[in-house]
Design a protein around this motif. Structure first.
Motif, PDB file in Angstrom:
ATOM      1  N   ASN A 145       0.828  -1.208   0.000  1.00 33.35           N
ATOM      2  CA  ASN A 145       0.000   0.000   0.000  1.00 33.35           C
ATOM      3  C   ASN A 145       0.863   1.259   0.000  1.00 33.35           C
ATOM      4  OD1 ASN A 145      -2.728  -0.958  -0.017  1.00 33.35           O
ATOM      5  ND2 ASN A 145      -2.436  -1.661   2.071  1.00 33.35           N
ATOM      6  N   ALA A 192      -4.938   1.521   1.339  1.00 28.52           N
ATOM      7  CA  ALA A 192      -5.998   0.519   1.361  1.00 28.52           C
ATOM      8  C   ALA A 192      -7.367   1.106   1.051  1.00 28.52           C
ATOM      9  CB  ALA A 192      -6.033  -0.160   2.727  1.00 28.52           C
ATOM     10  N   GLN A 193      -7.602   2.375   1.478  1.00 29.97           N
ATOM     11  CA  GLN A 193      -8.942   2.941   1.383  1.00 29.97           C
ATOM     12  C   GLN A 193      -9.119   3.992   0.287  1.00 29.97           C
ATOM     13  OE1 GLN A 193     -10.664   3.085   5.844  1.00 29.97           O
ATOM     14  NE2 GLN A 193      -8.871   4.368   5.567  1.00 29.97           N
ATOM     15  N   THR A 196      -6.165   3.447  -3.979  1.00 28.14           N
ATOM     16  CA  THR A 196      -6.312   2.033  -4.306  1.00 28.14           C
ATOM     17  C   THR A 196      -5.710   1.702  -5.671  1.00 28.14           C
ATOM     18  OG1 THR A 196      -8.530   2.606  -5.080  1.00 28.14           O
ATOM     19  CG2 THR A 196      -8.355   1.696  -2.872  1.00 28.14           C
ATOM     20  N   THR A 197      -5.508   0.417  -5.900  1.00 26.94           N
ATOM     21  CA  THR A 197      -4.893  -0.037  -7.153  1.00 26.94           C
ATOM     22  C   THR A 197      -5.693   0.445  -8.357  1.00 26.94           C
ATOM     23  OG1 THR A 197      -4.066  -2.002  -6.023  1.00 26.94           O
ATOM     24  CG2 THR A 197      -4.108  -2.062  -8.430  1.00 26.94           C
TER      25      THR A 197
END
Length: 348
Positions: A145, A192-193, A196-197
């Motif tokens: 991340n 993570a939030q 993001t990817t």
């Protein structure tokens, strides 16, 4: 730029930190409790290559059964491996026990990143995370991340994995001296939030004013990943061997240094990530084909055929008869749990 990044991120974290069973709320002083570094370490080991959602019930189970590192160190290998079943990457569980016993032998967890790195199963990321989160030491914490956030923030567009040194250097430049644990966890949560990817939520990002990839209009393309290699396909066979009218099944413990090492399993034909199994049954008899299950590993995909035999003989090698009615309590690795479910459905 550096001061604004850490200040903006910590302010965002105060409002948006995830509530997780192994975390303190933002800004909370570190507890004077030897169980605190244990909980941080346990969570970080469990989270390696595993999702937060998958880890939560395992963390809660482990800390209920073994609330301290001393309790875990005194546990049997068999009990810990069974409790870990289903979480995957089983070398982590073997290293978990080795590490717990070494920590107890030395009188507790060291607070220095360099000393933490010497413990079994702790690489650069895990050692840095524990140093920052459990002990408040300044450490450069870079997981997937954080890697993504930093690559976009600085528009680092050379491909992975060769660019990781540059990403770490950029992460070091924005890591503050104070609030090390909160900053590390804020970076993780942001990735993570928000960052993001796919479909990053840039309008909600506290660092959008500093993000060079956003300014260039292409945040999603970073970090640049290497081309995926083809994953080899392997075949093997597992053997469902029962006795006493099908009420007991023969289970083995896999070698500690191989795939799914140290886990209870059904006997198999010696398949591995490098080679197909032999297909050779461990006992003569009238075997029945029950079908196959499929499972993905990091370096191979496996199709595992399942064959069944009821016998009055004891199979060769070390193993034990296990009640079929209690198979869920055997702590089978996920692959063999799938095979057992297939066998139960087929032999009913």
């Amino acid at each position: 730029m550096t001061a604004s990044i850490s200040d903006h991120l910590l302010a965002w974290y105060d409002a948006h930190a995830r509530e997780l069973p192994w975390r303190l709320p933002p800004g909370t002083p570190l507890p004077d409790d030897p169980a605190w570094p244990y909980r941080v370490w346990l969570s970080e080991v469990m989270l390696q290559q595993t999702t937060v959602a998958a880890v939560k019930p395992y963390f809660e189970k482990f800390t209920r059964v073994w609330p301290t590192v001393e309790a875990l160190a005194a546990a049997s290998d068999e009990d810990v491996m069974a409790a870990w079943a289903g979480l995957g990457y089983y070398s982590r569980a073997r290293n978990l026990l080795k590490c717990a016993r070494e920590v107890v032998a030395r009188g507790g967890f060291p607070g220095e990143e360099a000393e933490l790195r010497k413990l079994p199963g702790l690489g650069d990321y895990t050692a840095a995370a524990i140093a920052a989160i459990a002990f408040g030491r300044r450490a450069v914490v870079v997981d997937a991340n954080v890697e993504r956030v930093v690559a976009r923030l600085f528009a680092i567009d050379d491909p992975l994995p060769g660019v990781r040194k540059a990403i770490r250097g950029a992460a070091d430049a924005i890591t503050p001296d104070a609030h090390a644990g909160d900053f590390a966890q804020a970076m993780m949560d942001l990735g993570a939030q928000t960052c993001t990817t796919r479909s990053p939520r840039c309008l909600l990002c506290p660092l959008r004013g500093d993000c060079r990839a956003l300014a260039q209009g292409q945040p999603e393309r970073l970090p640049v990943k290497p081309a995926k290699k083809a994953v080899p396909q392997r075949r093997g066979t597992a053997f469902w061997i029962t006795r006493k009218g099908g009420t007991q099944v023969w289970l083995v413990t896999r070698p500690a240094d191989g795939m799914l090492g140290g886990m209870r399993a059904l006997p198999d034909d010696g398949w591995s990530a490098q080679a197909n199994g032999s297909g050779e049954a461990p006992l003569p008899g009238q075997w029945h084909d029950l079908g196959a299950v499929r499972h993905g590993f990091t370096h191979a995909k496996l199709t595992l055929e399942v064959r069944a035999l009821e016998t009055a003989y004891i199979p060769p090698g070390e193993g034990q008869w296990w009640p079929v009615s209690d198979i869920d309590a055997a702590g089978l690795a996920t692959l063999f749990a799938k095979a057992a479910r297939l066998a139960l459905a087929a032999t009913g």
